[in-house]
Scaffold this active site. Structure first.
Site, mmCIF file in Angstrom:
data_model
loop_
_atom_site.group_PDB
_atom_site.id
_atom_site.type_symbol
_atom_site.label_atom_id
_atom_site.label_comp_id
_atom_site.label_asym_id
_atom_site.label_seq_id
_atom_site.Cartn_x
_atom_site.Cartn_y
_atom_site.Cartn_z
ATOM 1 N N LYS A 14 0.833 -1.209 0.000
ATOM 2 C CA LYS A 14 0.000 0.000 0.000
ATOM 3 C C LYS A 14 0.865 1.257 0.000
ATOM 4 O O LYS A 14 0.685 2.152 -0.820
ATOM 5 C CB LYS A 14 -0.934 0.020 1.224
ATOM 6 C CG LYS A 14 -1.841 -1.195 1.332
ATOM 7 C CD LYS A 14 -2.746 -1.134 2.553
ATOM 8 C CE LYS A 14 -2.052 -1.151 3.898
ATOM 9 N NZ LYS A 14 -1.343 -2.423 4.197
ATOM 10 N N ARG A 89 -9.875 0.329 8.393
ATOM 11 C CA ARG A 89 -9.354 -0.987 8.756
ATOM 12 C C ARG A 89 -10.403 -1.836 9.441
ATOM 13 O O ARG A 89 -10.147 -3.005 9.724
ATOM 14 C CB ARG A 89 -8.182 -0.820 9.733
ATOM 15 C CG ARG A 89 -6.970 -0.199 9.105
ATOM 16 C CD ARG A 89 -6.188 -1.242 8.352
ATOM 17 N NE ARG A 89 -5.043 -1.668 9.089
ATOM 18 C CZ ARG A 89 -3.848 -1.086 9.014
ATOM 19 N NH1 ARG A 89 -3.642 -0.075 8.223
ATOM 20 N NH2 ARG A 89 -2.861 -1.559 9.719
ATOM 21 N N ARG A 128 11.838 -5.294 4.738
ATOM 22 C CA ARG A 128 11.467 -3.878 4.513
ATOM 23 C C ARG A 128 12.388 -2.954 5.296
ATOM 24 O O ARG A 128 12.640 -3.144 6.469
ATOM 25 C CB ARG A 128 10.023 -3.607 4.949
ATOM 26 C CG ARG A 128 9.715 -2.097 4.893
ATOM 27 C CD ARG A 128 8.264 -1.781 4.987
ATOM 28 N NE ARG A 128 7.630 -2.307 6.171
ATOM 29 C CZ ARG A 128 6.317 -2.284 6.379
ATOM 30 N NH1 ARG A 128 5.528 -1.759 5.461
ATOM 31 N NH2 ARG A 128 5.808 -2.780 7.478
ATOM 32 N N ARG A 161 11.083 -1.104 10.747
ATOM 33 C CA ARG A 161 9.976 -0.669 11.586
ATOM 34 C C ARG A 161 9.884 -1.550 12.816
ATOM 35 O O ARG A 161 10.065 -2.766 12.744
ATOM 36 C CB ARG A 161 8.661 -0.734 10.798
ATOM 37 C CG ARG A 161 8.242 0.606 10.267
ATOM 38 C CD ARG A 161 7.091 0.549 9.326
ATOM 39 N NE ARG A 161 5.919 -0.159 9.823
ATOM 40 C CZ ARG A 161 4.773 -0.235 9.153
ATOM 41 N NH1 ARG A 161 4.662 0.355 7.975
ATOM 42 N NH2 ARG A 161 3.741 -0.887 9.637
ATOM 43 N N ARG A 172 0.153 -9.060 13.879
ATOM 44 C CA ARG A 172 -0.588 -8.164 12.970
ATOM 45 C C ARG A 172 -1.441 -8.978 12.013
ATOM 46 O O ARG A 172 -2.608 -8.651 11.775
ATOM 47 C CB ARG A 172 0.398 -7.285 12.182
ATOM 48 C CG ARG A 172 1.033 -6.187 13.027
ATOM 49 C CD ARG A 172 2.313 -5.679 12.422
ATOM 50 N NE ARG A 172 2.137 -4.971 11.172
ATOM 51 C CZ ARG A 172 3.133 -4.726 10.317
ATOM 52 N NH1 ARG A 172 4.362 -5.145 10.579
ATOM 53 N NH2 ARG A 172 2.899 -4.070 9.218
HETATM 54 P P1 AP5 Z 1 4.787 -1.576 1.874
HETATM 55 O O1 AP5 Z 1 4.419 -0.738 0.699
HETATM 56 O O2 AP5 Z 1 5.503 -0.935 2.991
HETATM 57 O O3 AP5 Z 1 3.492 -2.379 2.409
HETATM 58 P P2 AP5 Z 1 2.206 -1.843 3.158
HETATM 59 O O4 AP5 Z 1 1.027 -2.488 2.543
HETATM 60 O O5 AP5 Z 1 2.211 -0.361 3.238
HETATM 61 O O6 AP5 Z 1 2.439 -2.531 4.561
HETATM 62 P P3 AP5 Z 1 2.331 -1.922 6.031
HETATM 63 O O7 AP5 Z 1 3.121 -2.847 6.923
HETATM 64 O O8 AP5 Z 1 2.684 -0.481 6.054
HETATM 65 O O9 AP5 Z 1 0.836 -2.115 6.291
HETATM 66 P P4 AP5 Z 1 0.148 -2.102 7.639
HETATM 67 O O10 AP5 Z 1 -1.227 -1.965 7.188
HETATM 68 O O11 AP5 Z 1 0.450 -3.268 8.495
HETATM 69 O O12 AP5 Z 1 0.838 -0.900 8.442
HETATM 70 P P5 AP5 Z 1 0.374 0.588 8.732
HETATM 71 O O13 AP5 Z 1 1.573 1.426 8.713
HETATM 72 O O14 AP5 Z 1 -0.771 0.954 7.885
HETATM 73 O O15 AP5 Z 1 5.630 -2.812 1.298
HETATM 74 C C1 AP5 Z 1 6.168 -3.786 2.172
HETATM 75 C C2 AP5 Z 1 7.530 -4.257 1.647
HETATM 76 O O16 AP5 Z 1 7.309 -4.946 0.425
HETATM 77 C C3 AP5 Z 1 8.511 -3.126 1.317
HETATM 78 O O17 AP5 Z 1 9.815 -3.524 1.631
HETATM 79 C C4 AP5 Z 1 8.369 -2.925 -0.207
HETATM 80 O O18 AP5 Z 1 9.554 -2.440 -0.806
HETATM 81 C C5 AP5 Z 1 8.032 -4.335 -0.645
HETATM 82 N N1 AP5 Z 1 7.161 -4.385 -1.802
HETATM 83 C C6 AP5 Z 1 6.086 -3.582 -2.073
HETATM 84 N N2 AP5 Z 1 5.507 -3.930 -3.233
HETATM 85 C C7 AP5 Z 1 6.221 -5.013 -3.696
HETATM 86 C C8 AP5 Z 1 6.109 -5.836 -4.869
HETATM 87 N N3 AP5 Z 1 5.143 -5.638 -5.786
HETATM 88 N N4 AP5 Z 1 7.011 -6.832 -5.015
HETATM 89 C C9 AP5 Z 1 7.991 -7.066 -4.084
HETATM 90 N N5 AP5 Z 1 8.144 -6.310 -2.981
HETATM 91 C C10 AP5 Z 1 7.262 -5.290 -2.786
HETATM 92 O O19 AP5 Z 1 -0.172 0.453 10.221
HETATM 93 C C11 AP5 Z 1 0.717 0.199 11.287
HETATM 94 C C12 AP5 Z 1 -0.079 0.062 12.574
HETATM 95 O O20 AP5 Z 1 -0.753 1.302 12.861
HETATM 96 C C13 AP5 Z 1 -1.195 -0.979 12.559
HETATM 97 O O21 AP5 Z 1 -0.706 -2.267 12.881
HETATM 98 C C14 AP5 Z 1 -2.144 -0.440 13.618
HETATM 99 O O22 AP5 Z 1 -1.657 -0.712 14.895
HETATM 100 C C15 AP5 Z 1 -2.044 1.059 13.386
HETATM 101 N N6 AP5 Z 1 -3.046 1.537 12.421
HETATM 102 C C16 AP5 Z 1 -2.793 2.103 11.204
HETATM 103 N N7 AP5 Z 1 -3.935 2.445 10.590
HETATM 104 C C17 AP5 Z 1 -4.936 2.090 11.448
HETATM 105 C C18 AP5 Z 1 -6.349 2.167 11.366
HETATM 106 N N8 AP5 Z 1 -6.976 2.685 10.300
HETATM 107 N N9 AP5 Z 1 -7.069 1.715 12.419
HETATM 108 C C19 AP5 Z 1 -6.474 1.219 13.513
HETATM 109 N N10 AP5 Z 1 -5.133 1.089 13.643
HETATM 110 C C20 AP5 Z 1 -4.369 1.527 12.605
HETATM 111 MG MG MG Z 2 2.321 1.040 4.794
#
Ligand code: AP5
Ligand code: MG
Length: 236
Positions: A14, A89, A128, A161, A172
């Protein structure tokens, strides 16, 4: 206001896709995870609260998350709308977003689900690396930095991270895939869900997302010039 929702499990890509997609659409990139991490890094009260949930791999409570999201959407750079990365989410968050938009006579335009199998997610999150300054995202396998350990954009050190430790990744996935399925069902019922194969290259996934929105393909996956949030993590 145009609102495009980017959905997907942790590590689906994402964040990798959202900034460029938002830039191409002329919309703000609003990532609730980035906003929480910026608050954790700044030591705010919200950050202290969010951290307790994030380090256990749990979702931050809906009321707190929703207030932060709506506040962010009220900022001037989001007047035209936003690509939402990591929000909604839960079904309650999705319904609250619908209500907030309906008050303005608007609705979510599209919900794009990036689908990636669990074993691939685990491998991606272990590999990552993000820059300390702005959270730009790298991977040794799929998007290595030009200089090892340094961000291409701002030269800041690359770190992992805190929630990418294997035990937190497992938590997660265990806790967040269920609520994600509810959100997917919500947008499926609304008839605006599009499923995107997230297992291809970063460029291929970007092209599929753009095609789903009826946009022309992008020539390169260059970084947009700025990202809104600071990042926090442990040093390699
Ligand atoms: P990346 O693009 O970083 O993946 P992502 O989908 O953004 O993954 P996140 O871990 O950020 O998602 P998340 O939803 O768990 O975390 P968030 O920060 O939102 O890509 C991942 C890796 O893969 C990278 O190394 C990249 O280079 C690689 N990659 C990407 N595309 C690729 C491809 N096509 N091929 C190969 N490699 C690839 O949330 C963190 C925390 O915050 C949550 O756990 C929760 O506690 C809280 N939180 C956030 N939002 C909410 C909400 N709305 N409600 C409640 N709690 C929330
Ligand atoms: Mg992300």
């Amino acid at each position: 206001m145009r609102i495009v929702v980017l959905l997907g499990p942790p590590g689906a890509g994402k964040g990798t896709q959202a900034a460029g997609l938002a830039a191409d659409l002329g919309l703000a990139h609003v990532a609730t995870g980035d906003l929480f991490r910026a608050n954790v890094a700044a030591g705010t009260e919200l950050g202290r609260l969010a951290r307790r949930y994030m380090e256990r791999g749990e979702l931050v409570p809906d009321d707190v998350t929703l207030a932060m999201l709506l506040g962010r959407l009220a900022e001037p750079d989001a007047t035209a709308g936003a690509v939402l990365d990591g929000f909604p989410r839960t079904r309650a968050q999705a319904e609250a977003l619908d209500r907030a938009l309906a008050e303005r006579g608007e609705r979510v335009e599209a919900a794009l689900l990036i689908e990636v199998p669990e074993d691939v997610l685990v491998a991606r999150l272990a590999d990552r690396w993000i820059c300390e300054a702005a959270g730009h995202i790298y991977s040794r396998a799929a998007r290595p930095p030009r200089v090892d350990g340094r961000c291409d954009v701002d030269g800041s050190p690359l770190v992992q991270r805190a929630d990418d430790r294997p035990e937190t990744v497992r938590a997660r996935l265990a806790q967040q895939l269920g609520p994600l399925a509810d959100v997917v069902a919500h947008y499926e019922r609304a008839g605006i869900l599009r499923r995107i194969d997230g297992t291809g290259s970063i460029e291929a996934v970007g092209a599929a997302l753009r095609a789903a929105l009826g946009m022309p393909a992008r020539s390169s996956a260059a970084w947009p010039s700025a990202r809104p949030a600071a990042a926090s993590g442990r040093s390699p």
